[in-house]
Scaffold this active site. Sequence first.
Site, PDB file in Angstrom:
ATOM      1  N   ASP A 119       0.843  -1.203   0.000  1.00 34.86           N
ATOM      2  CA  ASP A 119       0.000   0.000   0.000  1.00 34.86           C
ATOM      3  C   ASP A 119       0.875   1.250   0.000  1.00 34.86           C
ATOM      4  O   ASP A 119       2.046   1.196   0.378  1.00 34.86           O
ATOM      5  CB  ASP A 119      -0.859   0.058   1.278  1.00 34.86           C
ATOM      6  N   ARG A 124      -0.686  -0.716  -8.641  1.00 37.36           N
ATOM      7  CA  ARG A 124      -2.092  -0.418  -8.357  1.00 37.36           C
ATOM      8  C   ARG A 124      -2.202   1.099  -8.362  1.00 37.36           C
ATOM      9  O   ARG A 124      -1.585   1.774  -7.537  1.00 37.36           O
ATOM     10  CB  ARG A 124      -2.501  -0.947  -6.984  1.00 37.36           C
TER      11      ARG A 124
HETATM   12  C1  LIG Z   1      -8.291  -1.464  -3.959  1.00 39.77           C
HETATM   13  C2  LIG Z   1      -7.951  -0.096  -3.420  1.00 39.77           C
HETATM   14  C3  LIG Z   1      -6.762   0.108  -2.751  1.00 39.77           C
HETATM   15  C4  LIG Z   1      -6.445   1.375  -2.281  1.00 39.77           C
HETATM   16  N1  LIG Z   1      -5.218   1.562  -1.691  1.00 39.77           N
HETATM   17  C5  LIG Z   1      -4.844   2.841  -1.397  1.00 39.77           C
HETATM   18  C6  LIG Z   1      -3.521   3.121  -0.934  1.00 39.77           C
HETATM   19  O1  LIG Z   1      -2.695   2.212  -0.753  1.00 39.77           O
HETATM   20  N2  LIG Z   1      -3.191   4.411  -0.687  1.00 39.77           N
HETATM   21  C7  LIG Z   1      -4.075   5.463  -0.895  1.00 39.77           C
HETATM   22  O2  LIG Z   1      -3.719   6.625  -0.705  1.00 39.77           O
HETATM   23  N3  LIG Z   1      -5.345   5.213  -1.288  1.00 39.77           N
HETATM   24  C8  LIG Z   1      -5.744   3.945  -1.543  1.00 39.77           C
HETATM   25  N4  LIG Z   1      -7.025   3.718  -1.975  1.00 39.77           N
HETATM   26  C9  LIG Z   1      -8.035   4.812  -1.881  1.00 39.77           C
HETATM   27  C10 LIG Z   1      -8.009   5.731  -3.082  1.00 39.77           C
HETATM   28  O3  LIG Z   1      -6.857   6.543  -3.075  1.00 39.77           O
HETATM   29  C11 LIG Z   1      -9.256   6.660  -3.078  1.00 39.77           C
HETATM   30  O4  LIG Z   1      -9.215   7.461  -1.930  1.00 39.77           O
HETATM   31  C12 LIG Z   1     -10.573   5.924  -3.087  1.00 39.77           C
HETATM   32  O5  LIG Z   1     -10.533   4.824  -3.955  1.00 39.77           O
HETATM   33  C13 LIG Z   1     -11.744   6.878  -3.523  1.00 39.77           C
HETATM   34  O6  LIG Z   1     -11.519   7.384  -4.775  1.00 39.77           O
HETATM   35  P1  LIG Z   1     -12.129   6.775  -6.126  1.00 39.77           P
HETATM   36  O7  LIG Z   1     -10.978   6.432  -7.003  1.00 39.77           O
HETATM   37  O8  LIG Z   1     -13.000   5.638  -5.861  1.00 39.77           O
HETATM   38  O9  LIG Z   1     -12.795   7.981  -6.852  1.00 39.77           O
HETATM   39  P2  LIG Z   1     -13.854   9.078  -6.406  1.00 39.77           P
HETATM   40  O10 LIG Z   1     -13.848  10.101  -7.479  1.00 39.77           O
HETATM   41  O11 LIG Z   1     -13.611   9.510  -4.999  1.00 39.77           O
HETATM   42  O12 LIG Z   1     -15.207   8.290  -6.438  1.00 39.77           O
HETATM   43  C14 LIG Z   1     -15.802   7.812  -7.629  1.00 39.77           C
HETATM   44  C15 LIG Z   1     -17.159   7.245  -7.261  1.00 39.77           C
HETATM   45  O13 LIG Z   1     -16.977   6.054  -6.498  1.00 39.77           O
HETATM   46  C16 LIG Z   1     -17.884   6.000  -5.431  1.00 39.77           C
HETATM   47  N5  LIG Z   1     -17.135   6.065  -4.157  1.00 39.77           N
HETATM   48  C17 LIG Z   1     -15.853   6.434  -3.997  1.00 39.77           C
HETATM   49  N6  LIG Z   1     -15.490   6.355  -2.705  1.00 39.77           N
HETATM   50  C18 LIG Z   1     -16.566   5.925  -2.046  1.00 39.77           C
HETATM   51  C19 LIG Z   1     -16.822   5.649  -0.690  1.00 39.77           C
HETATM   52  N7  LIG Z   1     -15.874   5.797   0.255  1.00 39.77           N
HETATM   53  N8  LIG Z   1     -18.054   5.230  -0.358  1.00 39.77           N
HETATM   54  C20 LIG Z   1     -19.015   5.078  -1.294  1.00 39.77           C
HETATM   55  N9  LIG Z   1     -18.837   5.328  -2.596  1.00 39.77           N
HETATM   56  C21 LIG Z   1     -17.634   5.744  -2.970  1.00 39.77           C
HETATM   57  C22 LIG Z   1     -18.807   7.166  -5.585  1.00 39.77           C
HETATM   58  O14 LIG Z   1     -19.922   6.765  -6.345  1.00 39.77           O
HETATM   59  C23 LIG Z   1     -17.984   8.152  -6.346  1.00 39.77           C
HETATM   60  O15 LIG Z   1     -18.763   9.045  -7.088  1.00 39.77           O
HETATM   61  C24 LIG Z   1      -7.362   2.450  -2.447  1.00 39.77           C
HETATM   62  C25 LIG Z   1      -8.560   2.235  -3.118  1.00 39.77           C
HETATM   63  C26 LIG Z   1      -8.867   0.997  -3.601  1.00 39.77           C
HETATM   64  C27 LIG Z   1     -10.153   0.803  -4.322  1.00 39.77           C
END
Ligand SMILES: Cc1cc2nc3c(=O)[nH]c(=O)nc-3n(C[C@H](O)[C@H](O)[C@H](O)COP(=O)(O)OP(=O)(O)OC[C@H]3O[C@@H](n4cnc5c(N)ncnc54)[C@H](O)[C@@H]3O)c2cc1C
Length: 309
Positions: A133, A183
């Site tokens: 991560d 990732r």
């Molecule tokens: C498999 C995985 C591993 C990750 N590992 C890391 C890491 O190691 N370090 C790091 O900094 N971040 C990590 N993240 C978190 C990432 O950085 C984002 O903060 C998170 O994924 C929300 O952003 P989004 O890309 O989904 O887009 P966004 O633009 O935030 O969301 C797009 C759409 O997805 C849905 N959505 C997004 N978040 C949520 C929520 N919390 N609840 C409900 N619906 C939601 C909504 O419909 C939203 O409109 C990880 C995420 C995933 C999926």
Amino acid sequence: MGSLMRRVFLWVARNGWLKDRLPRLPFMQRAVRRFMPGESLEDALAAAVPLQAAGIGSMYTKLGENLSSLAEADAVADQYIAVLDAIKARALRGEISVKPTQLGLDLDADRALTHLVRLAEHAAAIDSYLWIDMEGSAYTEPTIRLYERLRAVQPRTGICLQAYLRRTAGDIDRLRPLDPAIRLVKGAYDESESIAWRDKGEVDGSYRDLAVDFLTKGRGRPVRLGLGTHDVALIERIAAAVTPVGIERDGFEIEMLYGIRTSEQFRLAKAGYRVQTLIAYGDAWFPWYMRRLAERPANVTFAIRSLFP
Ligand SMILES: Cc1cc2nc3c(=O)[nH]c(=O)nc-3n(C[C@H](O)[C@H](O)[C@H](O)COP(=O)(O)OP(=O)(O)OC[C@H]3O[C@@H](n4cnc5c(N)ncnc54)[C@H](O)[C@@H]3O)c2cc1C
């Protein structure tokens, strides 16, 4: 307003006083269940069974961040070995995802690397995979350095990179000679304008460009890209951009968190994409849960509804 709430939740995530008290409240414990099936590994493994039946793989992460002693890091590494053994025993298509500070990166980087190598070797032996991560920007450089050393000795390993950081395009170029597994996420921490894009349009644009560029340049090479995002429209834009160069739906992976856009996870798997769900467990869920609330204010409404059993 949205960005103010985001900053407030990210501040709460870092606040030690609140971290000691809020998780004890029953409504908080009910609310977090939306994003994790339970605190035990058993809960996490059980949640993977219906996913696997739908062709969705699983990844496991034990919640917890910085440690105060190396003995704690040893215990974390041992428990991930047990996770890998459980994945094999249950014939799950599962991988593990580990925070470097949980393995003692703050205290002794060489020891953290030793743990990672041991975990990666164990993962490779059972045909699984180890993901690292990415934490806040203070850890970006040490984490990438750790990955460079790890990948040199164990190929079944990948690293998370954050599209909101301005440095990420350079980091991908730097890692490219290793044929890395990446990732790509948007980024979950509160970073300053000087090092990160803060505007959603800019972060999404950066994400798209990085993913398309990585896939296009990596064509024919043993690279792996996980799109760690719930942004289905963005995923579909990336898929459409790489189809003309011969990269099909199974040429990358979609990685989402347990409990978020579940019906989309099933739909995408059915449509021929390779989907993996990251399942969190463990009792140190508070900062992680606050980061989920920061991402989406609608989740706050859900948390408030959990005040009433
Ligand atoms: C498999 C995985 C591993 C990750 N590992 C890391 C890491 O190691 N370090 C790091 O900094 N971040 C990590 N993240 C978190 C990432 O950085 C984002 O903060 C998170 O994924 C929300 O952003 P989004 O890309 O989904 O887009 P966004 O633009 O935030 O969301 C797009 C759409 O997805 C849905 N959505 C997004 N978040 C949520 C929520 N919390 N609840 C409900 N619906 C939601 C909504 O419909 C939203 O409109 C990880 C995420 C995933 C999926």
